[in-house]
Write a protein that holds these residues in place. Structure first.
Motif, PDB file in Angstrom:
ATOM      1  N   ILE A  23      -2.806  -0.982   5.978  1.00 35.25           N
ATOM      2  CA  ILE A  23      -4.027  -0.939   4.862  1.00 35.25           C
ATOM      3  C   ILE A  23      -4.878   0.324   5.429  1.00 35.25           C
ATOM      4  O   ILE A  23      -5.226   0.875   4.801  1.00 35.25           O
ATOM      5  CB  ILE A  23      -3.827  -2.460   3.989  1.00 35.25           C
ATOM      6  N   THR A  24      -5.333  -0.431   6.373  1.00 37.52           N
ATOM      7  CA  THR A  24      -7.006  -0.181   7.042  1.00 37.52           C
ATOM      8  C   THR A  24      -7.048   1.505   7.055  1.00 37.52           C
ATOM      9  O   THR A  24      -7.201   2.710   7.279  1.00 37.52           O
ATOM     10  CB  THR A  24      -7.278  -0.575   8.453  1.00 37.52           C
ATOM     11  N   MET A  48      -7.047   8.157   2.879  1.00 36.42           N
ATOM     12  CA  MET A  48      -7.854   8.014   0.880  1.00 36.42           C
ATOM     13  C   MET A  48      -9.069   8.066   1.279  1.00 36.42           C
ATOM     14  O   MET A  48      -9.306   9.375   0.429  1.00 36.42           O
ATOM     15  CB  MET A  48      -8.077   6.740   0.455  1.00 36.42           C
ATOM     16  N   TRP A  49      -9.937   7.827   2.224  1.00 39.33           N
ATOM     17  CA  TRP A  49     -11.605   8.165   1.741  1.00 39.33           C
ATOM     18  C   TRP A  49     -11.640  10.064   2.456  1.00 39.33           C
ATOM     19  O   TRP A  49     -12.169  10.866   2.056  1.00 39.33           O
ATOM     20  CB  TRP A  49     -12.588   7.753   2.759  1.00 39.33           C
ATOM     21  N   MET A  90       0.990   1.379   0.741  1.00 41.56           N
ATOM     22  CA  MET A  90      -0.003   0.010   1.582  1.00 41.56           C
ATOM     23  C   MET A  90       0.181  -1.323   1.103  1.00 41.56           C
ATOM     24  O   MET A  90       0.617  -1.968   1.593  1.00 41.56           O
ATOM     25  CB  MET A  90      -1.580  -0.287   0.304  1.00 41.56           C
ATOM     26  N   LEU A 143      -6.451   3.316   3.923  1.00 43.58           N
ATOM     27  CA  LEU A 143      -7.761   3.914   3.117  1.00 43.58           C
ATOM     28  C   LEU A 143      -8.393   5.175   4.344  1.00 43.58           C
ATOM     29  O   LEU A 143      -9.419   5.729   3.109  1.00 43.58           O
ATOM     30  CB  LEU A 143      -8.154   2.397   3.770  1.00 43.58           C
TER      31      LEU A 143
END
Lengths: 246, 246
Positions: B190-191, B197-198, B183, B194
């Motif tokens: 990033i979006t 990541m979730w 990132m 992410l």
């Protein structure tokens, strides 16, 4: 044995049974009080960058875990010895279900404390504290209200807690969007902003668990399982139904 | 009523009781099968960027929720009518506790499906799929093994599941570190990163829930509550203790 003696004995047994049920409920409410304090201390440790307070939250998580085990033990003992029915049975079930959610709230508080320490020691996040305080206050109140609803067998208050969860979710999503935008503008802040994001995530989860506890209160008071039925139907259950076997 | 008739009647009642317990356990295992499929479909929908599959995972979450409510209903009915004791009581308690964890695993699968759809429709993440597949396979096996341990009353297998959770946590942390680094190097991603990541976060949670189910199996078989006592003590309980009242 005369009939009178039998009645006396029955009353005696039933009084002792009531004491045991009351004791179980007190244990749950005591656990609730401890967990509420954990949540509030975890938020304070974040806002005040207070590593010592964060450390004590993490240390006390064991006490909360112990309370869960002890409530389940007591509940099993009552189920095995007293064979409760109707609203007594619902009380025992609601206590053991709610204790699981309280324990998970405790876990989330411990996680928040861990991120507070990271932020206090490795650099603050440039954003997100106002949102964390705001959502933190909100979910803390939800936990408090859910426990008060439990203490008073108050289905209306429980319904209000379940309804609050929606607005916490909204606040959470809006805070996350803002933090993502900030990250993109200042990539050097990513690690620190992520720490606050995990805090917000934990707070949002605490709201979910408070809602679960509220649903057990409605089950306890009204005799209906209102999980997964949506807020509209839940409202109908609270306002229209009187328990069939209380 | 003759003694013989009484014995017949008792046997009849006890046989029906056994059928009810068996039925409850089957319901739990059926729910487990459905949840396992949800997890595996959610991971596939991510890896194959298959929005349709993701949509079906989200749609089926209601079925899983319904199964949880139905298991709890059946468990309450057995508690009220049959007043089970010892290992029978533990079976009923373990079923209702495990159903809560299965329902939460279903929730996490639905969340993964939601992020799969986002990624399929608004752009793939440049990293994280290999890790998601790896951790996904790992936790899916944990869920499967926890359910097999439940089906066979196998405390050794349950212990192995609890031990696996540690290595999932390690894999999760290492994957997260890598994604954060990525990132920072490419903030435009990033979006999307992410979102992955979730997904990893949900997978890690699924591992936690599988461990919880494994702990209920040990409680069921050995009669000891092994939550929060650490792996070392848990191992001692599994290998040294025979149930006091089975």
């Amino acid at each position: 044995m005369s009939v009178d003696m039998n009645t006396d004995l029955n009353q005696h047994i039933s009084q002792q049974f009531n004491t045991e049920l009351e004791e179980l409920r007190s244990q749950l409410l005591a656990m609730g009080g401890a967990v509420e304090k954990q949540v509030s201390d975890a938020i304070d440790s974040l806002i005040d960058a207070d590593s010592e307070l964060a450390l004590s939250v993490r240390a006390k998580d064991d006490d909360v875990n112990f309370m869960e085990v002890s409530i389940d033990e007591e509940a099993s003992r009552i189920l095995a010895r007293r064979q409760p029915a109707a609203s007594d049975l619902r009380l025992v079930i609601a206590c053991t279900k709610a204790s699981t959610d309280l324990e998970r709230i405790g876990d989330e508080a411990a996680k928040i404390a861990r991120f507070s320490m990271e932020l206090a020691e490795n650099g603050e996040s440039p954003r997100g504290y106002i949102e964390a305080r705001h959502i933190g206050t909100h979910v803390r109140k939800m936990v408090q209200d859910a426990l008060n609803a439990f203490a008073r067998f108050d289905a209306d208050m429980a319904l209000a807690v379940a309804q609050e969860d929606k607005s916490v979710d909204r606040e959470y999503r809006s805070a996350m969007r803002e933090l993502v935008t900030y990250m993109m503008e200042d990539p050097r802040s990513i690690t620190r902003v992520l720490n606050i994001m995990w805090v917000l995530r934990s707070l949002e989860r605490i709201g979910d668990h408070a809602r679960n506890i509220a649903e057990y209160v409605i089950y306890l008071v009204k005799g209906t399982d209102v999980r997964h039925i949506g807020l509209k139907k839940m409202k109908a259950e609270v306002f229209e139904r009187s328990p069939s076997d209380a």
